[in-house]
Structure formats: C-alpha cells, structure tokens
Design an enzyme around this catalytic site. Structure first.
Site, PDB file in Angstrom:
ATOM      1  N   TYR A   1      43.792  78.610 -13.469  1.00 53.62           N
ATOM      2  CA  TYR A   1      43.815  78.509 -15.102  1.00 53.62           C
ATOM      3  C   TYR A   1      42.762  79.452 -15.567  1.00 53.62           C
ATOM      4  O   TYR A   1      43.096  80.377 -16.615  1.00 53.62           O
ATOM      5  CB  TYR A   1      43.509  77.063 -15.541  1.00 53.62           C
ATOM      6  CG  TYR A   1      43.443  76.987 -16.970  1.00 53.62           C
ATOM      7  CD1 TYR A   1      44.620  76.405 -17.515  1.00 53.62           C
ATOM      8  CD2 TYR A   1      42.381  76.972 -17.902  1.00 53.62           C
ATOM      9  CE1 TYR A   1      44.924  76.201 -19.017  1.00 53.62           C
ATOM     10  CE2 TYR A   1      42.461  76.924 -19.218  1.00 53.62           C
ATOM     11  CZ  TYR A   1      43.580  76.383 -19.739  1.00 53.62           C
ATOM     12  OH  TYR A   1      43.666  76.235 -21.264  1.00 53.62           O
TER      13      TYR A   1
ATOM     14  N   SER B   1      41.213  80.602 -24.082  1.00 55.12           N
ATOM     15  CA  SER B   1      40.233  79.304 -24.118  1.00 55.12           C
ATOM     16  C   SER B   1      38.948  79.689 -23.783  1.00 55.12           C
ATOM     17  O   SER B   1      38.478  80.773 -23.415  1.00 55.12           O
ATOM     18  CB  SER B   1      40.683  78.338 -22.746  1.00 55.12           C
ATOM     19  OG  SER B   1      39.998  77.440 -22.183  1.00 55.12           O
TER      20      SER B   1
END
Length: 269
Positions: free
Chosen positions: A164, A151
């Site tokens: 995350y 990401s």
C-alpha cells in the site's frame, strides 16, 4: 502606476462555483467508501459520472442513491486488473478520480508476492493507464482535472503496509509527472491525502492490525490508527469528496502537482 494601483487592479477572487454541468467524470472504486462519496458529490454538482467498480451489488445501490441528482450516474462493472479495459474506459473523460484501492496488513517477510503485485497493479499501474486513456480528450479541449486519491501513506510510511505504501508513493510521483506534462494543455493533476477514513477498507484492517501489533482489536483505533493524529477521529468520506470536488472547479486551476493533506495533523509532527 503606484504599487497601490497595481494591488487594486489585481483580479479579485470569485466565489467557488460548484457546477460541473456538461462535464464527464470517471470515478474508480465507486461502489463504496470514498469513491461512492465522490461519485455522488460530482453527480450532485451536475457531472455525468462513470462509476467504475468490480462490485455489481455496490454499483446497483449507488445507482439508486444517485437518482434525482442534477447530474447522472452510469455504473460500469470493471476489474482494474484488466488494464486495457481500464484505459479504454477513460476515453472522453473530462475529470478522472483515481480512487480504487486494496489493503493487506502483513510483515514484509510474510507478505504474499501475488498480493503485492495485485496492489501495485490496481493502485499504480491502473491509474497510469486511466490517465493515459483520458489525456488525449483533455488535451484536445484544453481542460482536464485528474485527482488521485493518495493517502497520508503517500507521504509517510507505516509498518506492515509495504504494498500500500509503495503504491501510494508511486502514485504521488505519477500525479506530479502528469501535472508537469498537462500544464501547457490546461490539465491539472493533484493528490488528495486523507488520514484514516471511516470506510470498509479501514474497518477490515482492525483484526489484521491487532494481530500485527499484538494488541486487542478494541485498542487498534486509539493506539495504532489515530496514534499520530492530532484530531482523534476518523475523517468521513463526504469530507474527502468535498476536497476532490474543489480541485475540479475552475477556481482550482492554479493548483497542480501538489498533495492536499487531510490527515488531522498527522504530518505536522
């Protein structure tokens, strides 16, 4: 031989062949979002796809969508917190796409420790075990492709996403290590780093982001999610899947240990 002769003698680039016939690919988190798009794209390129997810209904829908594609799709119901089962599932895979992910938006002081542990298990430890399970076969045949769905948060941090961001940063390091170890064996390992993708995972963040930032939900997209993006839109799962497919081709054999950023200009700042 002149310099001009040397240039003319260099190999000419060939067209990218998007044909994975005969290859076995494993995709985690395949029942929806990016994973679904990757599973269908790889099957469309002729691969035998092992579609791994814990959502039985989503896998049923995916299997129906894959009917008639040149490749095949085998649904595999699996919870990646079962690490031994995850490693076993990767045996014999030529291509491994580590995609599965979960998200919770909370300040660190309010972040549940059990959720932090689960996020790291699913998004970092499970990819390690899957890579560990896939490498013996890849090494034995002298060819393999590992694509880790990271990401922009593998390269940058955002507030309220401690688990995350930590998992994605760890995945970047794991991917690079696999690239260094796999290079002598014909195995590449790369990350694909999208910005915010139009998926259920992002849609579920809206309310949490609104609460965390103290703004109405309708302002989250423009003021939080796309604030640092030059392109003011979400990226589509199919766009991410095309990047994943390219990294699986023979023409991408010299791309390893890197991060392919699809962030709409976020990290250009």
């Amino acid at each position: 031989m002149s310099a001009l002769d040397l240039v003319s003698a260099a190999p000419r680039p060939s067209a990218v062949v998007l044909d994975l016939t005969g290859r076995t690919a494993l995709v985690t988190g395949a029942a929806g979002g990016i994973g679904r798009a990757c599973a269908l794209r790889l099957a469309a390129a002729g691969a035998r796809v092992r579609a791994v997810d814990r959502a039985a209904e989503g896998l049923e829908t995916l299997t129906a969508q894959a009917e008639g594609l040149p490749g095949s799709l085998e649904p595999r119901l699996l919870d990646l917190t079962d690490l031994d089962a995850a490693e076993a599932a990767a045996a014999g895979a030529d291509i491994l796409v580590n995609n599965a992910g979960i998200q919770l938006v909370r300040p660190i002081e309010e972040f549940p420790p059990d959720v932090f542990h689960t996020v790291l298990t699913v998004m970092l430890e499970a990819p390690f075990r899957l890579i560990r399970g896939a490498l013996p076969h890849m090494y034995a045949q002298g060819w393999g492709r590992i694509v880790n769905l990271s990401s922009v948060h593998g390269l940058r941090a955002s507030a309220f996403k401690s688990a995350y961001v930590a998992a994605k940063h760890g995945l970047e390091g794991l991917s690079k290590t696999a690239a260094l170890e796999g290079a002598p064996h014909g195995v590449t390992s790369n990350c694909v780093n999208p910005g915010y993708v139009r998926t259920p995972l992002v849609e579920r963040q809206i309310a949490d982001q609104a609460a965390a930032h103290g703004i109405p939900p309708e302002r989250v997209l423009s003021e939080v999610l796309l604030k640092d993006s030059a392109l003011k839109r979400l990226i589509e799962p199919d766009e991410v899947a095309e990047a994943v497919l390219y990294l699986c081709t023979s023409q991408a054999s010299f791309i390893t240990g890197t991060s392919l950023t699809l962030d709409g200009g976020w990290t250009a700042h």
